[in-house]
Each structure stands twice: as structure tokens, then as C-alpha cells.
Design a protein around this motif. Structure first.
Motif, PDB file in Angstrom:
ATOM      1  N   UNK A 106       0.832  -1.204   0.000  1.00 27.06           N
ATOM      2  CA  UNK A 106       0.000   0.000   0.000  1.00 27.06           C
ATOM      3  C   UNK A 106       0.869   1.258   0.000  1.00 27.06           C
ATOM      4  N   UNK A 107       1.920   1.240   0.830  1.00 25.38           N
ATOM      5  CA  UNK A 107       2.821   2.394   0.860  1.00 25.38           C
ATOM      6  C   UNK A 107       3.448   2.595  -0.518  1.00 25.38           C
ATOM      7  N   UNK A 109       2.164   1.821  -3.366  1.00 27.24           N
ATOM      8  CA  UNK A 109       1.137   2.398  -4.247  1.00 27.24           C
ATOM      9  C   UNK A 109       1.127   3.914  -4.120  1.00 27.24           C
ATOM     10  N   UNK A 110       1.192   4.357  -2.884  1.00 33.71           N
ATOM     11  CA  UNK A 110       1.188   5.799  -2.658  1.00 33.71           C
ATOM     12  C   UNK A 110       2.439   6.430  -3.270  1.00 33.71           C
ATOM     13  N   UNK A 111       3.583   5.779  -3.053  1.00 33.55           N
ATOM     14  CA  UNK A 111       4.850   6.349  -3.532  1.00 33.55           C
ATOM     15  C   UNK A 111       4.956   6.322  -5.052  1.00 33.55           C
ATOM     16  N   UNK A 114      -0.054   7.057  -6.516  1.00 33.22           N
ATOM     17  CA  UNK A 114      -1.061   8.011  -6.057  1.00 33.22           C
ATOM     18  C   UNK A 114      -0.530   9.426  -5.931  1.00 33.22           C
ATOM     19  N   UNK A 120       5.210  13.937   1.628  1.00 31.82           N
ATOM     20  CA  UNK A 120       5.150  12.688   2.383  1.00 31.82           C
ATOM     21  C   UNK A 120       5.860  11.581   1.615  1.00 31.82           C
ATOM     22  N   UNK A 123       9.766  12.068   1.589  1.00 34.53           N
ATOM     23  CA  UNK A 123      10.373  11.754   2.890  1.00 34.53           C
ATOM     24  C   UNK A 123      10.277  10.257   3.164  1.00 34.53           C
ATOM     25  N   UNK A 124       9.095   9.697   2.891  1.00 31.06           N
ATOM     26  CA  UNK A 124       8.870   8.285   3.177  1.00 31.06           C
ATOM     27  C   UNK A 124       9.814   7.403   2.360  1.00 31.06           C
ATOM     28  N   UNK A 126      12.716   8.254   1.109  1.00 32.98           N
ATOM     29  CA  UNK A 126      14.087   8.423   1.592  1.00 32.98           C
ATOM     30  C   UNK A 126      14.306   7.643   2.884  1.00 32.98           C
ATOM     31  N   UNK A 128      12.667   5.047   3.901  1.00 32.98           N
ATOM     32  CA  UNK A 128      12.659   3.611   3.608  1.00 32.98           C
ATOM     33  C   UNK A 128      14.041   3.166   3.165  1.00 32.98           C
ATOM     34  N   UNK A 172       8.497  -2.290   0.414  1.00 35.66           N
ATOM     35  CA  UNK A 172       8.004  -1.035  -0.138  1.00 35.66           C
ATOM     36  C   UNK A 172       8.806  -0.607  -1.363  1.00 35.66           C
TER      37      UNK A 172
END
Lengths: 299, 325
Positions: A106-107, A109-111, A114, A120, A123-124, A126, A128, A172
Motif C-alpha cells: 500500500x505504501x 502504491x502511494x509512492x 497516487x 510525504x 520523505x517516506x 528516503x 525507507x 516497499x
């Protein structure tokens, strides 16, 4: 005709010989360096060959039905095996997968789809990447503080969560990479048909990226199966088969660690056999990942 | 009923229906869930830092910065210092970087610069990837029963002959820095090789062609054109490999000897932050656990800085070659 040929002949100037001279210093240097990298590449392969050779020679003889079903032997006992450790490793990897794969996908998908350029996401992504280089033992320390202290007991839960912390960034990033490979025009076509973003994701992106996601997931599972540092003081160890998830649980890697330092021949032999079993398990996942990855979508 | 354009198109009905309100609902619920998952990675790291920090707080208050410069670890006297561990962590990782980094870059050149038939290349690449797949604890076992007996005669000879030289001032009695660093080198080699190979592959092909066109030999091209061009990518690989080495635990806990001494000798037993945690944590009491939490905070800080530096270099490299292909 011959006159023209004479006219375009090159002027007589002192050109160096353009032919390769094998004995020239440059050529010799080339030859020497090529030999050197071949030597280094073979040198780097020696540890793998040696590890596999030792695993088969030292551990192969004991890898039988008793070894994979019996309980670990105590002190001077002979025989025994690591059946409970296999069950424990598989259980904890299962818990870790159940936690990290849905969240990680899911994360991703966002990265990837979406909102790839939002703050977000940046940062997320990086963090990860930072977390993939995170010392695995710190996952153990963290889960000890959060779960073991709170519940008051070492457990398979704690071990599974510690492994999940390590798997999450890997899953991810791999899933994001796979989803980015889906061509934009496939998504555009689906949008053009009036799909919502959710529909595009479920009907186009996920099916297309599935082999790539699977490869990343299976490699993360393989890595988690071989981890030992995060289990040291979250799952601890147990000499018996697990009866519930909330009790100290054995794992192959901790068994190898414990037995490797013991002064008993039988235990050391079993450490090798357990190593062979663990490497076979990890290699099995690696091979599956390769086979799945071969069907990877290519534009 | 949910509007499904795929089904509609198969049945030949119109495609022009707009998404229903429930579709909008589902879409936004789904997207906020995905957002939460992406956020969870950030929250996870923040929570880790917070949790380790709050657990270590009593120790931080009591020992302050003296924790980092102290050299004894004694539970009975409530004296805790991790300087020997920091030294051991950095020293073993640097040694591993020297060996594993050099080998890794050589292998990256070997794999990307067309030294062999594609099939043999795949074989070597698989070997390097499998090197990364072997669990740390198996390397530890291999180190105890294969590597240490193997290098002991050489270590003994070096000590006997060059004992005056600080690096060889002690004999290898069993576990020690040298076997630990060698195993570490094997473990970081795949990381360095993979990132460096990626850096080489990013160089546009015309750069190489231009160099060949000027009459350079294969190695002149590699050393004078490819290596400088890929240098920032290689640097990223080395830094990230170094970060891996800093946090590596099990193999080190099994091979380094877990002795809190500061020594430059390659054959002396030492300790690292990670192996201190691995070997002390399971039997530690409450006070010692607070000190260990402090130690893990120090380890987290060191690896965080190194990893962020490595990633920054890597992203710089990626931008450099973007759009130049």
C-alpha cells in the motif's frame, strides 16, 4: 582512373603505427590488469564455494528425518534435531510477512502511483532507503522495548514484528520499483475509459506489476528467514515445539548461534546441519524469486 | 451496483457513465489508507528513535557524554563506557571496506566492462548475489571453523616476523579483529559491487565509444574515463557498504572475541556496538539495559549519518546522468 587514385593517396607524414603491438607497454598493462580482475573475481567466489562445500560436507550427513523433526539435544545427548526451530522460523517469517507485505504494498502504491512527488512520498521513500541500511539488531532492541517489556514475555509475536520492521522498507521499495515500470499509456487508457484511480490500481497497475512485486516480496522473505540478530531477545529460544504465539520460540538462526559456541561435537554437527537447512530455505526463496522475476513485465 | 467499465465494455453497453458516489467514496478511503501506509514508514522511524531515546533516558542522564569516552563496561560498579566498542565498530568496518570495497569495485568493473561471454557474466553475477543471500550467522559458523584455523598460521608468522609493527603486535589466539573484518568484507562486497556496477551502467555508451575512437586501450578507457565518470556512484556504494558493515551483528558477535580493549593490532580480540548488544542484552539487568539502550542509540546515530551520506551521494549521481543517455 589510376590518376585519380594517385591523387587521393595520403600525404607522406610520419604516422605512428596503428597496428596493435602486443609487446608495447600499454598492451602489456592491459593484459596484466585483465588477468588481475579475473583473479579477483575468482577470489571473491571462493568464500561462497567454501561455505557451500562445508555445509554439504559437515551438515549433509545429518540432514535426515530425525534432524528436521526431533527436538534439540541437551548437553551430552546424542542425536536430536531442530524441528521446533524450523516451525518457529516459518511462523515468525509468516507473521512478519502478514504485517509487512500489505502495508509495504500500500505504501508503494502511494509512492509510485497516487502521489509520487508529494512531500510525504519523498520523505517516506528516503527514510525507507535509510531503513534498509538499518542495523538489524536495533529492530530487536526496539521491539524488546515496545513489546517484550510491555507484555512481560519473549514471544513469537515479538520476533515476527521485529522481522516485519526489517521487511517493510525492502518490500516497499521493491514494490514501488515494480509499479513504476507499468507504462503510463496503460494507465492513461484505463483513465480514459472512466476508471477511478482505485480501479486503475486494481485492474491495471497491480496485475501488471505483480511479478515484480512478488520478486521483491520473496527476496524480503528470504532475507527475514536468515535474520538472527532481531530474534535474539525478542523470540529468544526454546527447546520445545511452540504451543502458542505468546511464548519464547526457537528459530534456526538462533539455534546455529547457540550451538556454534558449544563444546560438544553433536551440537556443532547440528549447527552445520541447521545452517544447511537454513541456506537451502533461503536459496529456495531466492530461486523462486528469480523464476517469478523472469516473467517480469517488459515494455 | 458498482460501475465497472471493464464489464460494461465487454457487454457492449455504454462507457459514458460517470463514477457513482460510492466509487468516489471507495476511492478516497482507499487512497487515504495508502497515504497512512506511506506515513507509517516515517512514523516507524520516529517511533524507533523515540522509544530507544526514552528507554535510554535514565542512562543518558546519569552518564552523559562520558558514556562515549568511557572505556569500562562494568555492571557491578555501574560504570558504562562504549569507546572500545565505537573504536572496534569503526576499525573493523574500515578494514572490511578496504578489502571488500576494493574487491567490490573490481568486480563491478569485471561484470560491466565486457570481459567475458554473457553466460559466464550471469554466473558470476549470481555468485555475487548469492554471497549476499547467505545468512550472517552461517558466515559466523564458517568463520569459526574454517576461516580462523585457515588464517591462524599466517597470523602467527606475521606476529613472529613483524611483531614490532603495531598492526601485528599480538598473536591470533582464536577470535579476533582479522577474521571478523574478513567476513565483514565478504558480506559488504555484494552491496559495493551492485551499486558500483549500477554506476557503470549509467554512463552513456557514447562516452566509452569516444574514448575507444581516440585509440585508447580497454584499460585506459576503464581507468581514465569510466572510473572517474562513475566515481560518485562508486563512492555511494562504498559509503553504503560501510554503513552495512557498521550494523552487522551476528557474524561479528561470533568472531570478534567480545573483549572491551582498544588495540590497533589486527589479531587482538575486540568488540563492536552491535555485538556488545547481541552478547550482553539477553542476560542484562534493568540498569545495564538502560546503558545498552544508550549504546543502541549511539549505533543508530552513527549508521544513520553514514547511510544518509551514502544515499545523498547516490541521489546526486542519479541526477547527474538523468537525461544524458
Amino acid at each position: 582512373m589510376s590518376q585519380i587514385n594517385e591523387q587521393i593517396l595520403p600525404p607522406r607524414i610520419n604516422l605512428p603505427s596503428l597496428e596493435k603491438n602486443v609487446l608495447e607497454l600499454r598492451a602489456l598493462k592491459d593484459f596484466f590488469l585483465t588477468g588481475l580482475v579475473w583473479g579477483l573475481a575468482i577470489l571473491a567466489s571462493i568464500p561462497l564455494v567454501s561455505v557451500i562445500y562445508m555445509l554439504i560436507m559437515e551438515g549433509g550427513a545429518r540432514l535426515d528425518f530425525e534432524a528436521i523433526t526431533a527436538l534439540p539435544p541437551a548437553g551430552f545427548e546424542t542425536g536430536g534435531g531442530f524441528g521446533n526451530a524450523i516451525v518457529g522460523t516459518l511462523t515468525m517469517v509468516g507473521i512478519a510477512s502478514a504485517l509487512s507485505i500489505p502495508i509495504g504494498t500500500m505504501a508503494a502504491l502511494y509512492l509510485a502511483i497516487l502521489n509520487p512527488n508529494s512531500k510525504t512520498a519523498t520523505v517516506s521513500r528516503f527514510l525507507a532507503k535509510v531503513l534498509t541500511g538499518f542495523p538489524s539488531i536495533l529492530a530487536g532492541v526496539f521491539v524488546y522495548a515496545v513489546i517484550v517489556i510491555t507484555t512481560g514475555t519473549y514471544s513469537a509475536w515479538a520476533g515476527g514484528v521485529a522481522l516485519a520492521v526489517l521487511m517493510l522498507p525492502t518490500v516497499t521499495l521493491a514494490a514501488e520499483e515494480a509499479m513504476k515500470q507499468v507504462p503510463q499509456r496503460m494507465k492513461d487508457a484505463a483513465f480514459g475509459m472512466g476508471c477511478t484511480r482505485t480501479q486503475v490500481i486494481f485492474k491495471v497497475v497491480l496485475p501488471t506489476a505483480l511479478p515484480g512485486i512478488m520478486t521483491g516480496v520473496i527476496l524480503a522473505v528470504a532475507g527475514a528467514a536468515g535474520e538472527s540478530a532481531p530474534l535474539l531477545f525478542t523470540a529468544l529460544f526454546s527447546n520445545y515445539y511452540m504451543s502458542e504465539l505468546a511464548e519464547p520460540t526457537a528459530s534456526l538462526s538462533i539455534l546455529i548461534y547457540n550451538f556454534s559456541g558449544m563444546p560438544f561435537e553433536n551440537q556443532i554437527e547440528l549447527a552445520w546441519t541447521a545452517s544447511l537447512a537454513l541456506v537451502l530455505l533461503v536459496l529456495f526463496f531466492n530461486i523462486v524469486a528469480r523464476v517469478v522475476g523472469r516473467t517480469k513485465f517488459k515494455e | 451496483m458498482v460501475h465497472d467499465p471493464f464489464k460494461d465494455s465487454a457487454s457492449g453497453k455504454t462507457l459514458s457513465a460517470p463514477p457513482s458516489p460510492s466509487d468516489y467514496m471507495k476511492d478516497s478511503v482507499f487512497r487515504s489508507f495508502a497515504y497512512l501506509c506511506a506515513l507509517s514508514i516515517i512514523l516507524l522511524l520516529a517511533y524507533i528513535v523515540f522509544e530507544l531515546g526514552s528507554q535510554a533516558l535514565p542512562a543518558i542522564k546519569e552518564h552523559g557524554l562520558g558514556f562515549i569516552t568511557g572505556t569500562t563496561w562494568d555492571t557491578n560498579q555501574n560504570e558504562f563506557g562504549v569507546l572500545p566498542e565505537i573504536w572496534g565498530t569503526l576499525y573493523s568496518s574500515l578494514l572490511a571496506l578496504l578489502i571488500g570495497g576494493g574487491l567490490g569495485v573490481a568486480i563491478a568493473i569485471f561484470l560491466t566492462q565486457g570481459f567475458m561471454h554473457a553466460k559466464i557474466e550471469v554466473m558470476f553475477r549470481t555468485i555475487i548475489e548469492l554471497l549476499a543471500a547467505i545468512p550472517s550467522v552461517v558466515y559466523g559458523l564458517w568463520g569459526i571453523y574454517v576461516l580462523i584455523p585457515l588464517i591462524r598460521p599466517a597470523a602467527h608468522w606475521l606476529h613472529e616476523t613483524f611483531g614490532w609493527f603495531p598492526l601485528f603486535s599480538t598473536d591470533l589466539s582464536g577470535p579476533g579483529l582479522a577474521p571478523a573484518a574478513l567476513v565483514l568484507a565478504i558480506m559488504i562486497l555484494p552491496t559495493v559491487a551492485a551499486i558500483s556496477a549500477d554506476a557503470f551502467r549509467r554512463i552513456p555508451y557514447k562516452v566509452k565509444e569516444a574514448a575507444y575512437g581516440m585509440g585508447a586501450t580497454k584499460w585506459e578507457v576503464i581507468l581514465k574515463v569510466m572510473l572517474p565518470t562513475a566515481s560518485s556512484g562508486i563512492l555511494a556504494g562504498l559509503v553504503l557498504g560501510f554503513g552495512r558493515a557498521l550494523g552487522e551483528t551476528m557474524a561479528l558477535a561470533m568472531l570478534i572475541g567480545n573483549v572491551n580493549d582498544i588495540s590497533v593490532s589486527l589479531f587482538a580480540p575486540a568488540n563492536t556496538l552491535a555485538s556488545l548488544l547481541a552478547s550482553t542484552f539477553p542476560e542484562a539487568g534493568e540498569i545495564e539495559i538502560q546503558a545498552l539502550m544508550y549504546a543502541s542509540l549511539v549505533l543508530l546515530l552513527i549508521t544513520f549519518v553514514v547511510n544518509v551520506a551514502g544515499l545523498a551521494v547516490q541521489q546526486y549521481t542519479m541526477r547527474k546522468f538523468e537525461g544524458k543517455k
